[in-house]
Design an enzyme around this catalytic site. Structure first.
Site: not given
Ligand code: NAP
Length: 311
Positions: A54, A124, A98
């Site tokens: 990412k 997200d 994460q």
């Protein structure tokens, strides 16, 4: 029939090509690049690989990626303090924590952390506000994996409206938002899970079958209607020789990879499905790259909205 392989790398590359000039325009206007704050807690090896990908991808398209690595012993309060600081920051447009967080932080830690992220920066799409907006089909920052799958279906010319879609898996991050997105595009959607009866029979009614289960090669040919589009979200590493030998023929590329690395990455869909499906996403190189491309797109969108809807 041999399924058409849906090339996630090529589609992700096209999406990155589209966001790059928009990021450059934002940067010229704002005098700074759109900023993505990534929080990585602990030592989970897969998480480190995902975060590295990412970060690399974000920098490549022109984002400012700011990685915060915290030791596994970090307290939940410390993680929340960092998230609140990123919420207040003028230069961070997106925040990604994460998953999974270390188990020592407690069962509720992820929920508490996702609840704390400013919905306007929740790239997200996991915060309850953004999930609610998705349910109501309102503009939102939507979960990257299912959003990437919708892009893949559209860009591959796979009709969604009127199609019968079956999603196996009902997680908050893949299965549920996937079902909502397909429904909003006028598919007739069935969601399956571990308690579903006659799973193969239900799956075999699908024109579009999405497998988001987390079980290696679980979806075999009897789950698939001939000609169906099959989307394999699973990412499972197998290191058991007998299993690898049962799945991949001797001399195949995957067997060679196994001999070299001692493990192979496989999806939830058995390779034999390629003989019956009309279209199939490979693993690796299918859904994974799209998830990251959509994260770039969501970060840009968050930056543009925070700056007043420009772009
Ligand atoms: P998850 O939270 O573990 O959910 C798995 C779902 O599969 C659950 O709803 C579960 O049912 C269902 N399931 C498990 N065993 C089943 C069975 N035998 N029959 C029918 N359904 C079954 O997993 P997730 O986070 O959604 O991830 C799924 C997979 O996708 C994993 O391999 C993950 O690594 C991968 N993934 C990939 C990407 C990517 O970018 N490529 C992104 C996210 C996830 P219950 O609800 O009844 O337990």
């Amino acid at each position: 029939m041999t399924a058409r392989l849906l090339d996630g790398n090529a589609i992700a590359s096209a999406i990155r090509d589209e966001v790059r000039p928009r990021i450059a325009a934002f940067t010229a206007r704002a005098g700074r690049a759109p900023g993505l704050g990534i929080v990585l807690v602990g030592d989970d090896p897969a998480s480190h690989v995902y975060v590295r990908n990412k970060t690399r991808s974000g920098m490549e398209v022109g984002l400012h990626v700011d990685l915060h690595q915290l030791p596994a012993a970090t307290s939940l309060d410390e993680v929340l303090a960092l998230v609140r600081r990123l919420n207040r920051s003028e230069t961070h447009d997106g925040i990604l924590v994460q998953s999974p967080l270390p188990p020592a932080l407690g069962d509720e830690a992820e929920r508490v952390v996702f609840d704390t992220i400013d919905p306007a920066k929740d790239v997200d799409g996991f915060s309850p506000g953004n999930v609610g907006r998705l349910v109501q089909k309102r503009e939102t920052l939507a979960a990257c994996t299912p959003a990437g799958i919708m892009e893949m279906l559209d860009r591959s010319g796979i009709p969604v409206a009127g199609a019968r879609a079956v999603v196996i898996g009902r997680s908050d991050i893949v299965g549920k938002p996937m079902a909502l997105m397909l429904m909003h595009r006028d598919a007739t959607v069935t969601v399956c899970h571990s308690k579903t009866k006659d799973l193969a029979g239900v799956a075999a009614s699908a024109d579009i079958l999405v497998a988001a289960i987390g079980r290696a090669c679980f979806v075999t040919r009897d789950f698939v209607k001939p000609g169906a589009a099959v989307v394999d979200v699973g990412m499972n590493r197998i290191d058991d020789r007998a299993r690898v030998e049962a799945i991949f023929p001797e001399g195949s590329k995957r067997r060679q990879q196994f001999e070299k690395n001692g493990s192979v990455l496989v999806g939830d869909v058995h390779p034999e499905v390629a003989e019956i499906a009309g279209a199939l996403t490979p693993v690796p190189g299918g859904v994974g790259p799209l998830t990251i491309a959509m994260l770039m797109k969501n970060t840009l969108t968050a930056a543009e909205r925070r700056a007043g809807g420009a772009g």
